[in-house]
Scaffold this active site. Sequence first.
Site, PDB file in Angstrom:
ATOM      1  N   CYS A 190       0.247  -1.401   0.418  1.00 57.89           N
ATOM      2  CA  CYS A 190       0.148   0.171  -0.016  1.00 57.89           C
ATOM      3  C   CYS A 190       1.086   1.637  -0.252  1.00 57.89           C
ATOM      4  CB  CYS A 190      -1.105  -0.135   1.166  1.00 57.89           C
ATOM      5  SG  CYS A 190      -1.650  -1.091   1.364  1.00 57.89           S
ATOM      6  N   ARG A 201       3.936   0.551  -5.860  1.00 56.93           N
ATOM      7  CA  ARG A 201       4.380  -0.469  -4.982  1.00 56.93           C
ATOM      8  C   ARG A 201       3.450  -1.664  -4.887  1.00 56.93           C
ATOM      9  NH1 ARG A 201       6.773   2.290  -0.004  1.00 56.93           N
ATOM     10  NH2 ARG A 201       5.189   1.040   1.337  1.00 56.93           N
ATOM     11  N   TRP A 261      -3.251  -2.894  -1.690  1.00 65.37           N
ATOM     12  CA  TRP A 261      -2.839  -3.744  -2.111  1.00 65.37           C
ATOM     13  C   TRP A 261      -3.379  -5.182  -0.785  1.00 65.37           C
ATOM     14  CZ3 TRP A 261       0.594  -8.275  -0.121  1.00 65.37           C
ATOM     15  CH2 TRP A 261       0.256  -9.204  -0.958  1.00 65.37           C
ATOM     16  N   ASN A 305      -1.358   1.417   5.826  1.00 69.24           N
ATOM     17  CA  ASN A 305      -0.604   0.318   5.427  1.00 69.24           C
ATOM     18  C   ASN A 305       0.450  -0.949   6.384  1.00 69.24           C
ATOM     19  OD1 ASN A 305       0.168   1.499   3.297  1.00 69.24           O
ATOM     20  ND2 ASN A 305       2.115   2.733   3.531  1.00 69.24           N
ATOM     21  N   GLY A 306       0.123  -1.675   6.327  1.00 68.20           N
ATOM     22  CA  GLY A 306       0.669  -3.097   6.698  1.00 68.20           C
ATOM     23  C   GLY A 306      -0.589  -3.907   7.816  1.00 68.20           C
ATOM     24  N   GLU A 325      16.623 -16.899 -11.088  1.00 67.45           N
ATOM     25  CA  GLU A 325      16.747 -15.064 -11.432  1.00 67.45           C
ATOM     26  C   GLU A 325      15.568 -15.256 -12.529  1.00 67.45           C
ATOM     27  OE1 GLU A 325      15.607 -12.912  -9.610  1.00 67.45           O
ATOM     28  OE2 GLU A 325      16.063 -11.269 -10.941  1.00 67.45           O
ATOM     29  N   LYS A 362      12.095 -14.227 -13.129  1.00 60.59           N
ATOM     30  CA  LYS A 362      11.521 -12.540 -13.943  1.00 60.59           C
ATOM     31  C   LYS A 362      10.538 -13.248 -14.630  1.00 60.59           C
ATOM     32  CE  LYS A 362      13.051 -10.283 -12.568  1.00 60.59           C
ATOM     33  NZ  LYS A 362      13.435 -10.409 -10.786  1.00 60.59           N
ATOM     34  N   GLU A 376       7.135 -13.646 -12.902  1.00 62.74           N
ATOM     35  CA  GLU A 376       6.341 -12.770 -12.000  1.00 62.74           C
ATOM     36  C   GLU A 376       5.869 -11.756 -13.359  1.00 62.74           C
ATOM     37  OE1 GLU A 376      10.078 -10.497 -10.819  1.00 62.74           O
ATOM     38  OE2 GLU A 376       9.081  -9.984  -9.047  1.00 62.74           O
ATOM     39  N   HIS A 394      15.846 -36.488 -12.996  1.00 64.44           N
ATOM     40  CA  HIS A 394      14.673 -37.295 -11.773  1.00 64.44           C
ATOM     41  C   HIS A 394      13.999 -37.192 -11.379  1.00 64.44           C
ATOM     42  CE1 HIS A 394      18.721 -38.967  -9.774  1.00 64.44           C
ATOM     43  NE2 HIS A 394      19.697 -37.436 -10.759  1.00 64.44           N
ATOM     44  N   LYS A 421       6.589  -4.133  -4.804  1.00 61.10           N
ATOM     45  CA  LYS A 421       7.517  -3.863  -4.648  1.00 61.10           C
ATOM     46  C   LYS A 421       7.817  -4.249  -3.566  1.00 61.10           C
ATOM     47  CE  LYS A 421      11.417  -2.617  -6.856  1.00 61.10           C
ATOM     48  NZ  LYS A 421      11.863  -3.514  -7.523  1.00 61.10           N
TER      49      LYS A 421
END
Length: 611
Positions: free
Chosen positions: A2, A27, A74, A100-101, A484, A488, A491, A507, A606
């Site tokens: 948020c 964000r 968010w 926020n939180g 990585e 990407k 995401e 395997h 973010k």
Amino acid sequence: MCGIVGYIGNNQAPSILIDGLSKLEYRGYDSAGVAVHDGENINILKTKGRLSNLVKLVIENPLTGTLGIGHTRWATHGVPSDVNAHPHISNDNMIAVVHNGIIENYVDIKNELAAEGCVFLSDTDTEVIAHLIDKYYKECLDFEDAVFKAVNRFEGAYAIGIICKDCPDKLIAVRKGSPLVIGKGNGENYIASDIPALLNYTREVYFLEEDEVAVLTKDSVAIYDKNRNRVEREIYHVTWDIEAAEKSGYAHFMLKEINEQPKIVRETILNRVPENGDGIDLENIKLDRKDLENIDRIYMVACGTAYYAGLIGKHLIEKICRIPVISEVASEFRYSDPIIDDRTLLIVVSQSGETADTLEALRISKKNGARVLAIVNAVGSSIAREADDVFYILAGPEIAVASTKAYSAQVAAMYILACHIALELGKMTKDEFKEIKEQLYMLPSKIELILQKQDVEKKLAEKYMNVKNVFFIGRGLDYLVSKEGSLKLKEIAYLHSEAYAAGELKHGPIAMIDENTLVVAIVTQEELIEKTISNIKEVKARGAKTMAVAMKGNTKIAEVADDVIYIPRTMGILAPILANIPDQLFAYYMALNLGTDIDKPRNLAKSVTVE
Ligand code: AGP
């Protein structure tokens, strides 16, 4: 996560709030709203969806007033909806808040207030903040007293902006575990969860610390600690420009940030590896031979991309310094009862410096006596402030949710750190360091060369845009780079992708390989090339399409893989920073073809300031 903005001054608040919120869009959010005090009452407009929906609402229902708070939400508690969007207001329209939180004990408080007749309209934890402050305000008729009393009851992590109908000349901000900065203007003051929201108005900021409350009028900022003692705080002058937080002609922040990497890596390296000298200059970071000899265990802890950069660091420290390093994602580390004492060095890696799990890993370790070195981008962030030592990577603001330039700078930091430790402990000779240093200095121009040829990744993304499954494979450092690359793609292109140690494919996962699968092999480690080539052959034989990232001159790979992206030659240990760039570009162009929201991918934030 948020975003919060708040304004008090002589200008009209709505446009300042919306402008500030637009700078926090990166964000990640799913709804937005503003509350504006018109001198008599608090008026709220809020809506689900993009900020443009809120702008439309404000145009249709103009608000006036010189005090206000704004928010991009968010969702954590309650689905994204108009009613769950912030700001929230008490039943008597007295107290409005943005938050926020998470308020962890909100259920208890909600039950208590509901029993007293309070009506709850939303499913959020936030709403209890407005109602509880209002309850105490009714008892004492003092806005500040009411806020302090309420805050003492909240458990969890939060940043809050609060206004009161009876106090058109006051804006209160509270911080515990979620970042909040105060912008100091001339006859006006601001609050925001991140600096970009303020840069159109001021460069003078105060960072609120844990458990602090700030009371803003248009002419003053008073900061108090949790015992309500006045705290003096130095002003921090923001040196970077608003352009650093804008797209500068690029279609997306992500593309801009990918293209900034030569400059960023150059700065990170030059700052710590002086041209004139035969060592590393860690400036105020205290990590000399004596400190290092006192350490018998190193943990490397982070989340997401920062964790993958940490994995490269672990590999380097083990290979070059011959010291074992335990790597762990922060969300696991914090609950794993890790073995920590005063001989432990914890290295945390974080772009934002605010990731909740990483911050908690730091706190647990410090409590148990460990020394904490933080590799951080955001100056003045919580992790930077709480660590014993900070290695700033100097990547500038990273706006795209998908981390790119921060990863490269973090990996560059790992090279520097590993060399420093090795030199201090006598595990590397001056000549060996000289060779690495020369190669390090060449990395920025090699990244430049890769970027100049990004048409290659663009064409490959067109060719492979219809694949349904992607495997990234590699061995050793190449496997770590694969992780990585795979993240990407997931995401930003929302494409199912997995990173696998090349030798592990047979395997189990090889059963998934068919003609709709793309296998991206990273093949830079000279001694492992033949092995990975065999793995490419195995997947090809089962119908997969294959693409490789290899160093120039590796002709064998071209005989096996359908497509090869060549990167300039460098030392094996330095290859990850180069090999990752094609993966970033490939993910970007795949996402572009698939039409996703590249800078603000769905469901992502973010900086993840909740557990
Ligand atoms: C990276 O692309 C991701 N958005 C994410 O994995 C990120 O790296 C992670 O959340 C850690 O963030 P931090 O570096 O700010 O701590």
